[in-house]
Design an enzyme around this catalytic site. Structure first.
Site, PDB file in Angstrom:
ATOM      1  N   GLY A 120       0.823  -1.207   0.000  1.00 17.79           N
ATOM      2  CA  GLY A 120       0.000   0.000   0.000  1.00 17.79           C
ATOM      3  C   GLY A 120       0.854   1.254   0.000  1.00 17.79           C
ATOM      4  N   ASP A 128       2.265  -3.448   8.482  1.00 16.77           N
ATOM      5  CA  ASP A 128       1.401  -3.316   7.299  1.00 16.77           C
ATOM      6  C   ASP A 128       0.390  -2.191   7.524  1.00 16.77           C
ATOM      7  OD1 ASP A 128       0.215  -3.814   4.836  1.00 16.77           O
ATOM      8  OD2 ASP A 128      -0.021  -5.961   5.191  1.00 16.77           O
ATOM      9  N   GLY A 170      -5.736  -2.608  -1.638  1.00 16.09           N
ATOM     10  CA  GLY A 170      -4.722  -2.740  -2.699  1.00 16.09           C
ATOM     11  C   GLY A 170      -4.678  -4.134  -3.290  1.00 16.09           C
ATOM     12  N   GLU A 229      -0.697 -10.787   2.527  1.00 15.00           N
ATOM     13  CA  GLU A 229      -0.566  -9.993   3.759  1.00 15.00           C
ATOM     14  C   GLU A 229      -0.982 -10.811   4.979  1.00 15.00           C
ATOM     15  OE1 GLU A 229      -1.286  -5.497   1.997  1.00 15.00           O
ATOM     16  OE2 GLU A 229      -3.010  -6.630   2.684  1.00 15.00           O
TER      17      GLU A 229
HETATM   18  O1  LIG Z   1      -4.354  -4.060   2.608  1.00 18.47           O
HETATM   19  C1  LIG Z   1      -3.715  -3.367   1.858  1.00 18.47           C
HETATM   20  C2  LIG Z   1      -3.421  -3.751   0.463  1.00 18.47           C
HETATM   21  O2  LIG Z   1      -4.005  -4.969   0.151  1.00 18.47           O
HETATM   22  C3  LIG Z   1      -3.177  -2.076   2.344  1.00 18.47           C
HETATM   23  O3  LIG Z   1      -2.421  -2.279   3.475  1.00 18.47           O
HETATM   24  C4  LIG Z   1      -4.338  -1.162   2.625  1.00 18.47           C
HETATM   25  O4  LIG Z   1      -5.096  -1.059   1.457  1.00 18.47           O
HETATM   26  C5  LIG Z   1      -3.864   0.204   3.079  1.00 18.47           C
HETATM   27  O5  LIG Z   1      -3.261   0.882   2.024  1.00 18.47           O
HETATM   28  P1  LIG Z   1      -2.828   2.393   2.132  1.00 18.47           P
HETATM   29  O6  LIG Z   1      -1.666   2.426   3.091  1.00 18.47           O
HETATM   30  O7  LIG Z   1      -2.428   2.800   0.744  1.00 18.47           O
HETATM   31  O8  LIG Z   1      -4.019   3.154   2.632  1.00 18.47           O
END
Ligand SMILES: O=C(CO)[C@H](O)[C@H](O)COP(=O)(O)O
Length: 247
Positions: free
Chosen positions: A41, A96, A112, A118
């Site tokens: 992300g 994450d 994402g 993940e």
């Molecule tokens: O789970 C994810 C991707 O699969 C990301 O961690 C989540 O979408 C957060 O993304 P961002 O930091 O761009 O807001």
């Protein structure tokens, strides 16, 4: 850049808040000789920046396990040691992002599309640490994040799975479409993503288990009982942490 360029009407913009959370998490949880899970992300980009900085300055010896093609590229671009779960099936810590975090530290992830890898990597880590900006901070799932719960599915099962989701849990499930390509998003695992737009709060632990039992479902973006601490970068420039409730 000057501090004024980072502020908008006296409040921090989301990008600066992401960076605050990421730096705090890396500084508090990463130590020498660790195996580190690297999430996906836009927020994790700041964490990898900080990781690389600390490796340079403190000569930290770490090994990184990616959660996506994007994470693998980030690790390589920063010159950090790249590994995988074959060689390092036990991680010291995984960091994450998340799309939404509720009061009990239940997460929605997969905005994402990287939810499956993940969740695998987070599940292999002794400590799973989440970094987010203030927009992801929520009392109950769905209050902030309106795009639903991502569910990765085997392509030939996307219609039956989407019907089962709506029938059994309410709302509707839509096939996520690609942006600069005709047709659906294809994940790093060559699967599709359904975004299940639920209508009301549920028992997320039970729903997560029930969704996983539908044939064709690979993984859900519900992370229940996994996060050990969340770092929120706040609008006032502070960092707020949240730990799971004790019960
Ligand atoms: O789970 C994810 C991707 O699969 C990301 O961690 C989540 O979408 C957060 O993304 P961002 O930091 O761009 O807001």
């Amino acid at each position: 850049s000057s501090s004024s360029s980072r502020r908008y009407h006296g409040t921090l913009m989301a990008e600066e808040a992401k960076k605050l959370a990421a730096y705090a998490a890396v500084d508090n949880h990463i130590q020498n000789n660790q195996v580190v899970g690297v999430g996906s992300g836009s927020t994790i980009v700041y964490a990898v920046d900080r990781l690389a900085e600390r490796v340079r300055e403190e000569k930290l010896n770490i090994v990184c396990v990616p959660t996506s093609f994007q994470a693998r590229q980030l690790i390589l671009q920063h010159g950090l040691p790249l590994s995988d779960l074959d060689r390092h099936p036990e991680l010291d810590v995984a960091i994450d992002g998340a799309d939404e975090v509720d009061a009990a530290l239940t997460l929605i992830k997969g905005g994402g599309g990287c939810l499956t890898q993940e969740k695998i990597v987070a599940g292999c880590a002794k400590h799973f640490i989440v970094i987010a900006d203030y927009r992801k901070d929520s009392k109950a799932l769905g209050q902030q994040w309106k795009k639903g719960v991502p569910v990765e599915v085997i392509p030939m099962a996307y219609v039956p799975v989407s019907r089962a989701l709506a029938r059994r849990f309410g709302g509707e499930a839509v096939l996520r479409m690609a942006v600069s390509k005709a047709g659906p998003v294809v994940t790093d695992n060559s699967n599709f993503i359904l975004d299940w737009k639920f209508e009301h709060a549920q028992n997320w632990k039970e729903v997560n288990t029930a969704i996983k039992m539908i044939p064709g479902v690979v993984e859900t973006g519900l992370f229940v009982g996994m996060a050990e601490r969340v770092y929120f970068g706040m609008e006032d420039g502070s960092v707020k942490t949240r730990d799971p409730p004790v019960n």
